[in-house]
Design a protein around this motif. Structure first.
Motif, PDB file in Angstrom:
ATOM      1  N   GLY A  67       0.802  -1.208   0.000  1.00  0.00           N
ATOM      2  CA  GLY A  67       0.000   0.000   0.000  1.00  0.00           C
ATOM      3  C   GLY A  67       0.838   1.262   0.000  1.00  0.00           C
ATOM      4  O   GLY A  67       0.480   2.265  -0.629  1.00  0.00           O
ATOM      5  N   HIS A  68       1.948   1.242   0.718  1.00  0.00           N
ATOM      6  CA  HIS A  68       2.835   2.403   0.788  1.00  0.00           C
ATOM      7  C   HIS A  68       3.349   2.766  -0.607  1.00  0.00           C
ATOM      8  O   HIS A  68       3.367   3.945  -0.988  1.00  0.00           O
ATOM      9  CB  HIS A  68       4.001   2.099   1.729  1.00  0.00           C
ATOM     10  N   VAL A  69       3.756   1.765  -1.383  1.00  0.00           N
ATOM     11  CA  VAL A  69       4.255   2.010  -2.737  1.00  0.00           C
ATOM     12  C   VAL A  69       3.135   2.520  -3.632  1.00  0.00           C
ATOM     13  O   VAL A  69       3.328   3.460  -4.424  1.00  0.00           O
ATOM     14  CB  VAL A  69       4.885   0.737  -3.326  1.00  0.00           C
ATOM     15  N   ALA A  70       1.949   1.931  -3.536  1.00  0.00           N
ATOM     16  CA  ALA A  70       0.818   2.373  -4.361  1.00  0.00           C
ATOM     17  C   ALA A  70       0.476   3.831  -4.073  1.00  0.00           C
ATOM     18  O   ALA A  70       0.204   4.618  -4.989  1.00  0.00           O
ATOM     19  CB  ALA A  70      -0.388   1.483  -4.111  1.00  0.00           C
ATOM     20  N   ASN A  71       0.490   4.194  -2.799  1.00  0.00           N
ATOM     21  CA  ASN A  71       0.234   5.572  -2.400  1.00  0.00           C
ATOM     22  C   ASN A  71       1.279   6.518  -2.998  1.00  0.00           C
ATOM     23  O   ASN A  71       0.956   7.592  -3.520  1.00  0.00           O
ATOM     24  CB  ASN A  71       0.224   5.649  -0.871  1.00  0.00           C
ATOM     25  N   ALA A  72       2.543   6.100  -2.968  1.00  0.00           N
ATOM     26  CA  ALA A  72       3.618   6.912  -3.540  1.00  0.00           C
ATOM     27  C   ALA A  72       3.496   7.012  -5.057  1.00  0.00           C
ATOM     28  O   ALA A  72       3.639   8.094  -5.641  1.00  0.00           O
ATOM     29  CB  ALA A  72       4.974   6.320  -3.150  1.00  0.00           C
ATOM     30  N   HIS A  73       3.223   5.876  -5.722  1.00  0.00           N
ATOM     31  CA  HIS A  73       3.025   5.882  -7.170  1.00  0.00           C
ATOM     32  C   HIS A  73       1.931   6.877  -7.562  1.00  0.00           C
ATOM     33  O   HIS A  73       2.054   7.609  -8.560  1.00  0.00           O
ATOM     34  CB  HIS A  73       2.605   4.491  -7.649  1.00  0.00           C
ATOM     35  N   ALA A  74       0.846   6.882  -6.809  1.00  0.00           N
ATOM     36  CA  ALA A  74      -0.299   7.725  -7.137  1.00  0.00           C
ATOM     37  C   ALA A  74       0.080   9.203  -7.128  1.00  0.00           C
ATOM     38  O   ALA A  74      -0.298   9.966  -8.032  1.00  0.00           O
ATOM     39  CB  ALA A  74      -1.436   7.456  -6.154  1.00  0.00           C
ATOM     40  N   LYS A  75       0.818   9.602  -6.115  1.00  0.00           N
ATOM     41  CA  LYS A  75       1.212  11.014  -6.029  1.00  0.00           C
ATOM     42  C   LYS A  75       2.213  11.374  -7.123  1.00  0.00           C
ATOM     43  O   LYS A  75       2.176  12.485  -7.674  1.00  0.00           O
ATOM     44  CB  LYS A  75       1.772  11.299  -4.636  1.00  0.00           C
ATOM     45  N   ILE A  76       3.095  10.435  -7.447  1.00  0.00           N
ATOM     46  CA  ILE A  76       4.062  10.663  -8.530  1.00  0.00           C
ATOM     47  C   ILE A  76       3.344  10.836  -9.862  1.00  0.00           C
ATOM     48  O   ILE A  76       3.620  11.773 -10.625  1.00  0.00           O
ATOM     49  CB  ILE A  76       5.070   9.494  -8.585  1.00  0.00           C
ATOM     50  N   VAL A  77       2.396   9.949 -10.168  1.00  0.00           N
ATOM     51  CA  VAL A  77       1.676  10.011 -11.441  1.00  0.00           C
ATOM     52  C   VAL A  77       0.760  11.234 -11.499  1.00  0.00           C
ATOM     53  O   VAL A  77       0.613  11.862 -12.557  1.00  0.00           O
ATOM     54  CB  VAL A  77       0.905   8.698 -11.685  1.00  0.00           C
ATOM     55  N   ALA A  78       0.138  11.584 -10.384  1.00  0.00           N
ATOM     56  CA  ALA A  78      -0.683  12.794 -10.360  1.00  0.00           C
ATOM     57  C   ALA A  78       0.152  14.016 -10.742  1.00  0.00           C
ATOM     58  O   ALA A  78      -0.302  14.886 -11.494  1.00  0.00           O
ATOM     59  CB  ALA A  78      -1.301  12.981  -8.971  1.00  0.00           C
ATOM     60  N   LYS A  79       1.386  14.059 -10.249  1.00  0.00           N
ATOM     61  CA  LYS A  79       2.286  15.170 -10.597  1.00  0.00           C
ATOM     62  C   LYS A  79       2.669  15.108 -12.073  1.00  0.00           C
ATOM     63  O   LYS A  79       2.704  16.142 -12.756  1.00  0.00           O
ATOM     64  CB  LYS A  79       3.528  15.093  -9.720  1.00  0.00           C
ATOM     65  N   TYR A  80       2.964  13.912 -12.584  1.00  0.00           N
ATOM     66  CA  TYR A  80       3.296  13.785 -14.011  1.00  0.00           C
ATOM     67  C   TYR A  80       2.163  14.319 -14.882  1.00  0.00           C
ATOM     68  O   TYR A  80       2.387  15.083 -15.840  1.00  0.00           O
ATOM     69  CB  TYR A  80       3.543  12.318 -14.375  1.00  0.00           C
ATOM     70  N   ILE A  81       0.930  13.893 -14.585  1.00  0.00           N
ATOM     71  CA  ILE A  81      -0.208  14.275 -15.430  1.00  0.00           C
ATOM     72  C   ILE A  81      -0.443  15.782 -15.381  1.00  0.00           C
ATOM     73  O   ILE A  81      -0.618  16.436 -16.419  1.00  0.00           O
ATOM     74  CB  ILE A  81      -1.472  13.501 -15.014  1.00  0.00           C
ATOM     75  N   THR A  82      -0.441  16.360 -14.195  1.00  0.00           N
ATOM     76  CA  THR A  82      -0.690  17.800 -14.104  1.00  0.00           C
ATOM     77  C   THR A  82       0.459  18.596 -14.716  1.00  0.00           C
ATOM     78  O   THR A  82       0.223  19.642 -15.337  1.00  0.00           O
ATOM     79  CB  THR A  82      -0.919  18.220 -12.644  1.00  0.00           C
ATOM     80  N   ASP A  83       1.677  18.115 -14.590  1.00  0.00           N
ATOM     81  CA  ASP A  83       2.795  18.802 -15.248  1.00  0.00           C
ATOM     82  C   ASP A  83       2.673  18.733 -16.762  1.00  0.00           C
ATOM     83  O   ASP A  83       2.967  19.707 -17.469  1.00  0.00           O
ATOM     84  CB  ASP A  83       4.128  18.195 -14.799  1.00  0.00           C
ATOM     85  N   ARG A  84       2.246  17.581 -17.287  1.00  0.00           N
ATOM     86  CA  ARG A  84       2.061  17.446 -18.733  1.00  0.00           C
ATOM     87  C   ARG A  84       0.999  18.423 -19.237  1.00  0.00           C
ATOM     88  O   ARG A  84       1.182  19.088 -20.261  1.00  0.00           O
ATOM     89  CB  ARG A  84       1.675  16.011 -19.088  1.00  0.00           C
ATOM     90  N   ILE A  85      -0.107  18.495 -18.508  1.00  0.00           N
ATOM     91  CA  ILE A  85      -1.199  19.375 -18.926  1.00  0.00           C
ATOM     92  C   ILE A  85      -0.749  20.834 -18.934  1.00  0.00           C
ATOM     93  O   ILE A  85      -1.129  21.613 -19.823  1.00  0.00           O
ATOM     94  CB  ILE A  85      -2.416  19.176 -17.993  1.00  0.00           C
TER      95      ILE A  85
END
Length: 444
Positions: free
Chosen positions: A355-373
């Motif tokens: 769960g700890h890794v999934a939580n970290a992945h989620a925040k990383i990907v959220a940043k990737y997507i918003t940075d791309r936009i």
């Protein structure tokens, strides 16, 4: 131990004078939709659809809206409530109650302004950037797949669905948040004695140290109740890992009369009907069992067509993603997070499926997507991991393992692992503090 059950019966058919069921002549109500209908109106801006509301999915939904409130974020999840698997071993032996593990999807969605829709994802049309659900389809600009895991019963039973369903019903693994957790708790609480066999999945599997924690807590319960029985751990690995020293000490010092650890016990045959298991370390009969089949990426990952292939072209069972950006190399707008992620480095292969890794992945990907936009340069980020494992309840004591990740001069991700083998009460305090922090990060 008994569980109360409520049965809700609904009668929705109107009978005509002839006794036949009347055919509706009016359109379906607004909130009743078919798979051929749109699930939501078209978004006015960019839409991110998240499939799966586990530790990764629910974190991604919140953090996307925090980073960019203008985004149209949709979380699709088949379960009505969030159930926290990482603390569930403690619930099995009544260290915590069910309320401690369950949280509302609706409340957090309302708070942060994203859509939560309880539905089953039935198909993906990635060429159209569309997800099909039991209640209709929805288009997206970016897709996040948080598929979790599935039990690969096919490795044991081939196409024998009867054996697989019997195993899941009678000897559940309880590593996916469903009713099987309640069945497992009932089995443990009602156990009268004899041999309780636990089969461990081969790596990689969800939360690698947790089966040993489960064995310790069940042994602790049996010891307190003076239950005359043995927990036989059939481990396909050559030794206990991770936190091998801490668990070895716990087995030998606390539970020498309750736990039998059997290494190098790869499963060859499982007969759930006659309660027999054949392994490379010998054959075993059991009075009861916790049968943990091998793990794979969850059903949605297969439906989405994100499963990777090895050098020989064979399906790996896990999502094939860019190790740094977690999206598909042939579909950069589709991301996979959490347990479903496949090999990320030849040095250690998989991130711990936790769960700890999934939580970290989620925040990383959220940043990737918003940075791309927003047209920003993407800066690769890596997760970390932390697992606390309770091994004794009176007094409460735990051990722990920590992982850090970095990139070497060859551009490969490196894993540093630190086993904290000394069981002590302070780690239990840290465990509950860690959980409170993650709950706040996901739902606060």
């Amino acid at each position: 131990m008994s569980f109360n059950r409520r049965q809700f019966l609904a009668a929705g058919a109107a009978l005509g004078t002839s006794g036949a069921i009347a055919t509706p002549t009016s359109p379906l109500p607004f909130l009743i939709q078919m798979q051929s209908d749109p699930l939501l109106p078209k978004a006015t801006g960019k839409r991110v659809v998240i499939c799966g509301g586990g530790w990764g999915g629910v974190t991604a939904a919140k953090h996307l809206k925090v980073l960019d409130p203008s985004l149209d974020v949709v979380l699709l999840e088949r379960n009505p409530i969030f159930f926290a698997c990482p603390m569930s071993n403690k619930w099995l032996v009544d260290v915590v109650d069910a309320q401690f593990l369950t949280f509302s999807y609706l409340d957090v969605a309302q708070k942060y302004g994203y859509h939560f829709i309880q539905t089953e994802v039935t198909a993906f049309e990635r060429d159209k950037k569309r997800v099909v659900t039991a209640q209709g389809w929805i288009d997206y600009d970016y897709l996040i797949v948080g598929a979790g895991i599935r039990y690969n019963y096919e490795a044991w039973f081939g196409n024998d669905r009867k054996a697989a369903e019997y195993t899941k019903a009678m000897f559940p693994a309880a590593y996916i948040p469903t009713a099987e957790h309640f069945k497992l708790k009932q089995n443990i609480q009602n156990f009268k004695g004899g041999d309780l066999v636990m089969t461990l999945p081969p790596p990689p599997h969800r939360c690698p140290p947790s089966p040993y924690e489960r064995a310790c807590l069940i042994a602790d319960l049996f010891k307190q109740r003076k239950t005359k029985g043995k927990i036989i751990i059939l481990d396909p690995k050559p030794s206990i890992m991770p936190i091998g020293g801490g668990y070895k000490d716990a087995f030998e010092e606390l539970y020498k009369d309750q736990i039998v650890y059997v290494p190098k016990a790869q499963i060859q045959e499982v007969d759930p009907f006659n309660k027999r298991i054949k392994t490379t370390a010998g054959d075993f009969k059991f009075d009861h069992s916790i049968l943990m089949a091998p793990h794979q990426a969850g059903d949605m990952a297969w439906k989405a067509g994100v499963i990777g292939r090895d050098a020989d072209g064979k399906l790996t069972g896990w999502a094939g993603v860019d190790p740094f950006f977690l999206n598909l190399k042939d579909d950069p707008d589709t991301y996979v997070i959490g347990d479903a992620v496949g090999v990320v480095s030849p040095l250690f292969k998989y991130y711990p499926k936790a769960g700890h890794v999934a939580n970290a992945h989620a925040k990383i990907v959220a940043k990737y997507i918003t940075d791309r936009i927003k047209g920003r340069e993407l800066k690769p980020a890596l997760p970390d991991n932390l697992c606390f494992m309770m091994v004794k309840t009176q007094p409460q004591e735990a051990i722990a393992v920590r992982f850090k990740y970095w990139v070497n001069d060859k551009g490969l991700i490196v894993q540093d692992q630190d086993d904290d083998n000394l069981r002590r009460p302070e780690l239990v305090t840290e465990d509950f503090q860690w959980f409170a922090g993650k709950v706040e990060d996901m739902f606060g």
